[in-house]
Write an enzyme that holds these catalytic residues in place. Structure first.
Site, PDB file in Angstrom:
ATOM      1  N   ASN A   1      68.450  24.483  89.426  1.00 49.03           N
ATOM      2  CA  ASN A   1      67.039  24.452  89.836  1.00 49.03           C
ATOM      3  C   ASN A   1      66.880  23.560  91.071  1.00 49.03           C
ATOM      4  OD1 ASN A   1      64.304  23.560  90.014  1.00 49.03           O
ATOM      5  ND2 ASN A   1      63.942  24.120  87.881  1.00 49.03           N
TER       6      ASN A   1
ATOM      7  N   ASP B   1      67.399  18.460  80.356  1.00 48.72           N
ATOM      8  CA  ASP B   1      66.629  19.574  79.817  1.00 48.72           C
ATOM      9  C   ASP B   1      65.215  19.048  79.649  1.00 48.72           C
ATOM     10  OD1 ASP B   1      66.780  22.368  78.892  1.00 48.72           O
ATOM     11  OD2 ASP B   1      65.897  21.511  77.094  1.00 48.72           O
ATOM     12  N   SER B   2      64.260  19.821  80.134  1.00 47.62           N
ATOM     13  CA  SER B   2      62.902  19.284  80.170  1.00 47.62           C
ATOM     14  C   SER B   2      61.904  20.377  79.855  1.00 47.62           C
ATOM     15  CB  SER B   2      62.635  18.699  81.560  1.00 47.62           C
ATOM     16  OG  SER B   2      62.953  19.643  82.560  1.00 47.62           O
TER      17      SER B   2
ATOM     18  N   PHE C   1      56.401  21.296  91.035  1.00 43.99           N
ATOM     19  CA  PHE C   1      56.820  22.664  90.713  1.00 43.99           C
ATOM     20  C   PHE C   1      56.350  23.002  89.300  1.00 43.99           C
ATOM     21  CE2 PHE C   1      60.061  19.914  89.033  1.00 43.99           C
ATOM     22  CZ  PHE C   1      60.578  20.556  87.918  1.00 43.99           C
TER      23      PHE C   1
ATOM     24  N   TYR D   1      54.869  23.592  85.906  1.00 45.66           N
ATOM     25  CA  TYR D   1      53.571  23.368  85.265  1.00 45.66           C
ATOM     26  C   TYR D   1      52.791  22.201  85.887  1.00 45.66           C
ATOM     27  CZ  TYR D   1      55.636  26.427  81.734  1.00 45.66           C
ATOM     28  OH  TYR D   1      56.224  27.500  81.092  1.00 45.66           O
TER      29      TYR D   1
ATOM     30  N   LYS E   1      55.239  10.757  91.872  1.00 45.63           N
ATOM     31  CA  LYS E   1      55.589  11.451  90.622  1.00 45.63           C
ATOM     32  C   LYS E   1      56.872  10.866  90.021  1.00 45.63           C
ATOM     33  CE  LYS E   1      56.980  15.834  88.621  1.00 45.63           C
ATOM     34  NZ  LYS E   1      57.429  17.207  88.832  1.00 45.63           N
TER      35      LYS E   1
ATOM     36  N   ARG F   1      61.265  12.758  84.067  1.00 42.80           N
ATOM     37  CA  ARG F   1      62.612  12.834  84.651  1.00 42.80           C
ATOM     38  C   ARG F   1      62.999  11.494  85.270  1.00 42.80           C
ATOM     39  NH1 ARG F   1      61.616  16.969  86.842  1.00 42.80           N
ATOM     40  NH2 ARG F   1      62.295  18.261  85.119  1.00 42.80           N
TER      41      ARG F   1
HETATM   42  P1  IMP Z   1      65.105  23.433  82.153  1.00 43.89           P
HETATM   43  O1  IMP Z   1      65.761  23.767  83.455  1.00 43.89           O
HETATM   44  O2  IMP Z   1      65.582  24.217  80.998  1.00 43.89           O
HETATM   45  O3  IMP Z   1      65.104  21.941  81.909  1.00 43.89           O
HETATM   46  O4  IMP Z   1      63.596  23.906  82.343  1.00 43.89           O
HETATM   47  C1  IMP Z   1      62.566  23.037  82.457  1.00 43.89           C
HETATM   48  C2  IMP Z   1      61.272  23.791  82.672  1.00 43.89           C
HETATM   49  O5  IMP Z   1      60.226  22.946  82.197  1.00 43.89           O
HETATM   50  C3  IMP Z   1      60.989  24.025  84.143  1.00 43.89           C
HETATM   51  O6  IMP Z   1      61.415  25.261  84.580  1.00 43.89           O
HETATM   52  C4  IMP Z   1      59.460  23.911  84.164  1.00 43.89           C
HETATM   53  O7  IMP Z   1      58.911  25.081  83.699  1.00 43.89           O
HETATM   54  C5  IMP Z   1      59.176  22.847  83.125  1.00 43.89           C
HETATM   55  N1  IMP Z   1      59.199  21.509  83.731  1.00 43.89           N
HETATM   56  C6  IMP Z   1      60.116  20.527  83.510  1.00 43.89           C
HETATM   57  N2  IMP Z   1      59.845  19.436  84.243  1.00 43.89           N
HETATM   58  C7  IMP Z   1      58.742  19.742  84.951  1.00 43.89           C
HETATM   59  C8  IMP Z   1      58.014  19.014  85.919  1.00 43.89           C
HETATM   60  O8  IMP Z   1      58.324  17.880  86.306  1.00 43.89           O
HETATM   61  N3  IMP Z   1      56.932  19.645  86.427  1.00 43.89           N
HETATM   62  C9  IMP Z   1      56.568  20.897  86.053  1.00 43.89           C
HETATM   63  N4  IMP Z   1      57.231  21.628  85.185  1.00 43.89           N
HETATM   64  C10 IMP Z   1      58.322  21.058  84.615  1.00 43.89           C
END
Ligand code: IMP
Length: 205
Positions: free
Chosen positions: A12, A75-76, A158, A160, A181, A187
């Protein structure tokens, strides 16, 4: 001591930009998966942010052509209390991985239509996992509390960010500069905790 290399297990680009900035003061070479020449589609089939972060970090550590690097992965996602924690660990896949965030955010706003502000509480969660060259592993969690606003606002960040609002400032995280941020984000908190742990274990960063 030779300069440490950190490989960050994400594809990402938005996340990678934030990660480089948060780890900017670390004396290490930071490579994305692409820069480390790892092409992998890792199934995130864990039941928690922590499990998924560790799955990614271990998978990339196993594919690395070198054994001297620290592998990190995060993972977020967004947890909305009124929706019983949705989209949660499925945040990236919510309504389909290739669906635009304009559509995803509009759908979440629709599901919260008429819900009063005090019931719109939400948080971003980030679990950051580390696999060290010795094989040791650890995970750190960071969160940021807020609420889902009534309409999208802001052009930074990015995902949400445009619908996630902070109580104190009543602005969305998409209205913050990247520096603002990162100073308060899930994060930022998780990765600063990882940095501290690496310092503590004296991993040369
Ligand atoms: P991951 O790559 O599986 O960790 O997906 C995390 C998803 O959670 C991202 O694609 C976003 O949809 C959302 N997300 C995580 N962190 C953020 C942030 O800081 N801002 C906005 N959306 C987030």
């Amino acid at each position: 001591m030779e300069r440490v290399t950190i490989v960050f297990a994400t594809g990402n680009v938005d996340k990678m930009r934030e990660i480089r900035s948060i780890l900017g003061d670390v004396d290490a070479e930071i490579l994305s998966m692409k820069e480390a020449e790892i092409l992998a589609d890792i199934a995130e089939d864990g039941a928690s942010f922590e499990e998924n972060a560790m799955i990614k970090a271990k998978a990339v550590a196993g594919l690395l052509h070198r054994t001297d690097a620290i592998v990190l992965a995060d993972d977020s996602g967004l947890e909305i209390d009124y929706l019983n924690g949705e989209p949660g660990i499925y945040s990236a896949r919510y309504l389909g991985e290739h669906t635009s965030y304009e559509v995803k955010n509009a759908e979440l706003l629709k599901r919260l239509l008429g819900v009063p502000e005090e019931k719109r509480t939400a948080r971003f969660v980030c679990a950051a996992a580390a696999v060290l060259p010795s094989g040791e592993t650890f995970v750190k969690r960071g969160t940021i509390e807020g609420y889902i606003g009534e309409k999208p606002a802001g052009a930074h960040g990015f995902g949400y960010d445009p619908i996630f609002y902070l109580k104190e400032s009543r602005c969305s995280t998409a209205e913050l500069t990247e520096e603002q941020k990162n100073a308060i984000s899930h994060r930022g908190k998780a990765l600063r905790a990882v940095k501290e742990e690496l310092f503590k274990r004296d991993k040369g960063v």
